[in-house]
Design an enzyme around this catalytic site. Structure first.
Site, PDB file in Angstrom:
ATOM      1  N   LYS A 162     -29.421  13.008  19.585  1.00  0.00           N
ATOM      2  CA  LYS A 162     -28.734  13.827  19.190  1.00  0.00           C
ATOM      3  C   LYS A 162     -29.178  15.242  19.094  1.00  0.00           C
ATOM      4  O   LYS A 162     -28.551  16.178  19.189  1.00  0.00           O
ATOM      5  CB  LYS A 162     -28.910  13.610  17.250  1.00  0.00           C
ATOM      6  CG  LYS A 162     -28.060  12.163  16.827  1.00  0.00           C
ATOM      7  CD  LYS A 162     -28.242  12.077  15.407  1.00  0.00           C
ATOM      8  CE  LYS A 162     -29.654  12.064  15.025  1.00  0.00           C
ATOM      9  NZ  LYS A 162     -30.382  10.858  15.313  1.00  0.00           N
ATOM     10  N   ARG A 180     -27.443  10.882   5.690  1.00  0.00           N
ATOM     11  CA  ARG A 180     -27.894   9.497   6.198  1.00  0.00           C
ATOM     12  C   ARG A 180     -27.646   8.334   5.112  1.00  0.00           C
ATOM     13  O   ARG A 180     -27.985   7.139   5.318  1.00  0.00           O
ATOM     14  CB  ARG A 180     -29.514   9.787   6.401  1.00  0.00           C
ATOM     15  CG  ARG A 180     -29.774   9.594   7.930  1.00  0.00           C
ATOM     16  CD  ARG A 180     -31.041  10.152   8.225  1.00  0.00           C
ATOM     17  NE  ARG A 180     -31.904   9.767   8.976  1.00  0.00           N
ATOM     18  CZ  ARG A 180     -32.506  10.623   9.876  1.00  0.00           C
ATOM     19  NH1 ARG A 180     -32.059  11.898   9.964  1.00  0.00           N
ATOM     20  NH2 ARG A 180     -33.479  10.222  10.645  1.00  0.00           N
ATOM     21  N   ARG A 182     -41.378   8.975  23.820  1.00  0.00           N
ATOM     22  CA  ARG A 182     -41.031  10.287  23.793  1.00  0.00           C
ATOM     23  C   ARG A 182     -42.417  11.236  23.457  1.00  0.00           C
ATOM     24  O   ARG A 182     -43.232  10.779  22.738  1.00  0.00           O
ATOM     25  CB  ARG A 182     -40.327  10.706  22.448  1.00  0.00           C
ATOM     26  CG  ARG A 182     -39.728  12.048  22.309  1.00  0.00           C
ATOM     27  CD  ARG A 182     -38.806  12.191  21.360  1.00  0.00           C
ATOM     28  NE  ARG A 182     -38.785  11.722  19.997  1.00  0.00           N
ATOM     29  CZ  ARG A 182     -37.507  11.559  19.241  1.00  0.00           C
ATOM     30  NH1 ARG A 182     -36.720  12.177  19.506  1.00  0.00           N
ATOM     31  NH2 ARG A 182     -37.933  11.169  17.864  1.00  0.00           N
ATOM     32  N   ARG A 206     -45.250  12.240  18.512  1.00  0.00           N
ATOM     33  CA  ARG A 206     -44.976  12.503  17.055  1.00  0.00           C
ATOM     34  C   ARG A 206     -45.610  11.436  16.274  1.00  0.00           C
ATOM     35  O   ARG A 206     -45.475  10.163  16.782  1.00  0.00           O
ATOM     36  CB  ARG A 206     -43.453  12.537  16.762  1.00  0.00           C
ATOM     37  CG  ARG A 206     -42.905  13.832  16.494  1.00  0.00           C
ATOM     38  CD  ARG A 206     -41.393  13.963  16.655  1.00  0.00           C
ATOM     39  NE  ARG A 206     -40.833  13.146  15.587  1.00  0.00           N
ATOM     40  CZ  ARG A 206     -39.534  12.931  15.545  1.00  0.00           C
ATOM     41  NH1 ARG A 206     -38.654  13.727  16.142  1.00  0.00           N
ATOM     42  NH2 ARG A 206     -39.105  12.260  14.457  1.00  0.00           N
ATOM     43  N   ARG A 241     -38.067   3.039  11.333  1.00  0.00           N
ATOM     44  CA  ARG A 241     -37.040   4.177  11.271  1.00  0.00           C
ATOM     45  C   ARG A 241     -35.942   3.624  11.311  1.00  0.00           C
ATOM     46  O   ARG A 241     -34.679   3.739  10.896  1.00  0.00           O
ATOM     47  CB  ARG A 241     -37.435   5.478  11.915  1.00  0.00           C
ATOM     48  CG  ARG A 241     -38.627   6.434  11.370  1.00  0.00           C
ATOM     49  CD  ARG A 241     -39.299   7.044  12.317  1.00  0.00           C
ATOM     50  NE  ARG A 241     -38.352   8.005  12.895  1.00  0.00           N
ATOM     51  CZ  ARG A 241     -38.425   8.690  13.950  1.00  0.00           C
ATOM     52  NH1 ARG A 241     -39.402   8.372  14.815  1.00  0.00           N
ATOM     53  NH2 ARG A 241     -37.525   9.666  14.530  1.00  0.00           N
TER      54      ARG A 241
HETATM   55  P1  AMP Z   1     -35.319  12.468  12.640  1.00  0.00           P
HETATM   56  O1  AMP Z   1     -36.185  13.515  13.282  1.00  0.00           O
HETATM   57  O2  AMP Z   1     -34.099  12.920  12.255  1.00  0.00           O
HETATM   58  O3  AMP Z   1     -35.476  11.095  12.989  1.00  0.00           O
HETATM   59  O4  AMP Z   1     -36.133  12.885  11.003  1.00  0.00           O
HETATM   60  C1  AMP Z   1     -37.556  12.446  10.974  1.00  0.00           C
HETATM   61  C2  AMP Z   1     -37.662  12.118   9.184  1.00  0.00           C
HETATM   62  O5  AMP Z   1     -37.119  12.920   8.263  1.00  0.00           O
HETATM   63  C3  AMP Z   1     -36.864  10.677   8.962  1.00  0.00           C
HETATM   64  O6  AMP Z   1     -37.428   9.536   9.522  1.00  0.00           O
HETATM   65  C4  AMP Z   1     -36.943  11.004   7.568  1.00  0.00           C
HETATM   66  O7  AMP Z   1     -38.287  10.592   6.939  1.00  0.00           O
HETATM   67  C5  AMP Z   1     -36.512  12.259   7.167  1.00  0.00           C
HETATM   68  N1  AMP Z   1     -35.309  12.706   7.254  1.00  0.00           N
HETATM   69  C6  AMP Z   1     -34.556  13.497   8.172  1.00  0.00           C
HETATM   70  N2  AMP Z   1     -33.200  13.469   7.698  1.00  0.00           N
HETATM   71  C7  AMP Z   1     -33.112  12.823   6.663  1.00  0.00           C
HETATM   72  C8  AMP Z   1     -32.018  12.579   5.651  1.00  0.00           C
HETATM   73  N3  AMP Z   1     -30.735  13.103   5.957  1.00  0.00           N
HETATM   74  N4  AMP Z   1     -32.238  11.931   4.472  1.00  0.00           N
HETATM   75  C9  AMP Z   1     -33.503  11.427   4.308  1.00  0.00           C
HETATM   76  N5  AMP Z   1     -34.443  11.749   5.055  1.00  0.00           N
HETATM   77  C10 AMP Z   1     -34.459  12.395   6.190  1.00  0.00           C
END
Ligand code: AMP
Length: 213
Positions: free
Chosen positions: A13, A87, A126, A159, A170
């Site tokens: 994404k 989400r 990554r 990360r 995740r």
């Molecule tokens: P991502 O980089 O999109 O995978 O997001 C990293 C982390 O941020 C996720 O594992 C969640 O802990 C938090 N996060 C990101 N977007 C959301 C969302 N829409 N709702 C809840 N937690 C989020």
């Protein structure tokens, strides 16, 4: 056209959003990136969110929804891509209400579909620049000098939430909480599922074709 870009962690994404921003002058609203920026700046918001993020769990809806609403308020009329939001079903419903209030419309909801084994390998391999956020991969895209960013010379590292244990959590959290959101958009016939495997440019071409229709 405003877009929602769906996809599991590692589905691409962020990479595809960067290309959309470059080619179509759109604003990228990534909730993951917004949280990471808050954590880097050690803001009040980050204190509430860090505990969940470090474990690979979802941050409570109220915090995320408010953060997205603030980001939408700063658009100044620019078209946008929502990446990583909504989400949960609550977030999807809150978004619909928000958009109606702000007289904004989503043109397409696109889901990048990638098999689980590919996602795990993309996430655990990554590496990200701590300075500018440029993304690398231990086999698919290494920096010229190991551990050093090609763009800004800062340190390139994994990360914390890309470690195998947290990454797998995740992906499980994604599957469980996001499926109802996909069903929600499917019920309005608004979800476009797209093959997210292959090279970055192949996937981008598929997205561009979809946007033309
Ligand atoms: P991502 O980089 O999109 O995978 O997001 C990293 C982390 O941020 C996720 O594992 C969640 O802990 C938090 N996060 C990101 N977007 C959301 C969302 N829409 N709702 C809840 N937690 C989020």
């Amino acid at each position: 056209m405003n877009l929602i870009l769906f996809g599991a962690p590692g589905a691409g994404k962020g990479t595809q959003s960067a290309l959309l921003v470059e080619n179509f002058d759109m604003r990228h609203i990534s909730t993951g990136d917004l949280f990471r920026k808050n954590m880097k700046d050690k803001t009040e918001l980050s204190k509430k969110a860090k505990f969940y993020i470090d474990a690979g769990n979802l941050v409570p809806d109220g915090i995320v929804i408010k953060m997205v609403e603030d980001a939408l308020d700063q658009l100044g009329g620019q078209e946008f891509i929502l990446d990583g939001f909504p989400r949960t079903l609550e977030q999807a419903k809150a978004l619909d209400e928000m958009l109606e209030r702000k007289k904004l419309k989503i043109g397409k909801v696109v889901s990048l579909e990638v098999p689980q084994a590919v996602l795990v390998s993309r996430l655990t391999g990554r590496r990200v620049c701590k300075g500018c956020g440029a993304v690398y991969h231990i086999s698919a895209k290494q920096p010229k000098v190991e551990g050093v960013c090609d763009v800004c010379n800062a340190v390139v590292a994994q990360r914390k939430d890309d470690s195998e244990e947290v990454a797998v959590n995740r992906l499980n959290v994604y599957k469980k909480s996001t499926q109802p959101v996909k069903d929600y958009y499917m019920s309005f016939e608004r979800l476009e599922q797209l093959d997210g495997t292959g090279s970055t440019s192949e996937v981008f071409e598929r997205i561009q074709n979809l946007l033309k229709n």
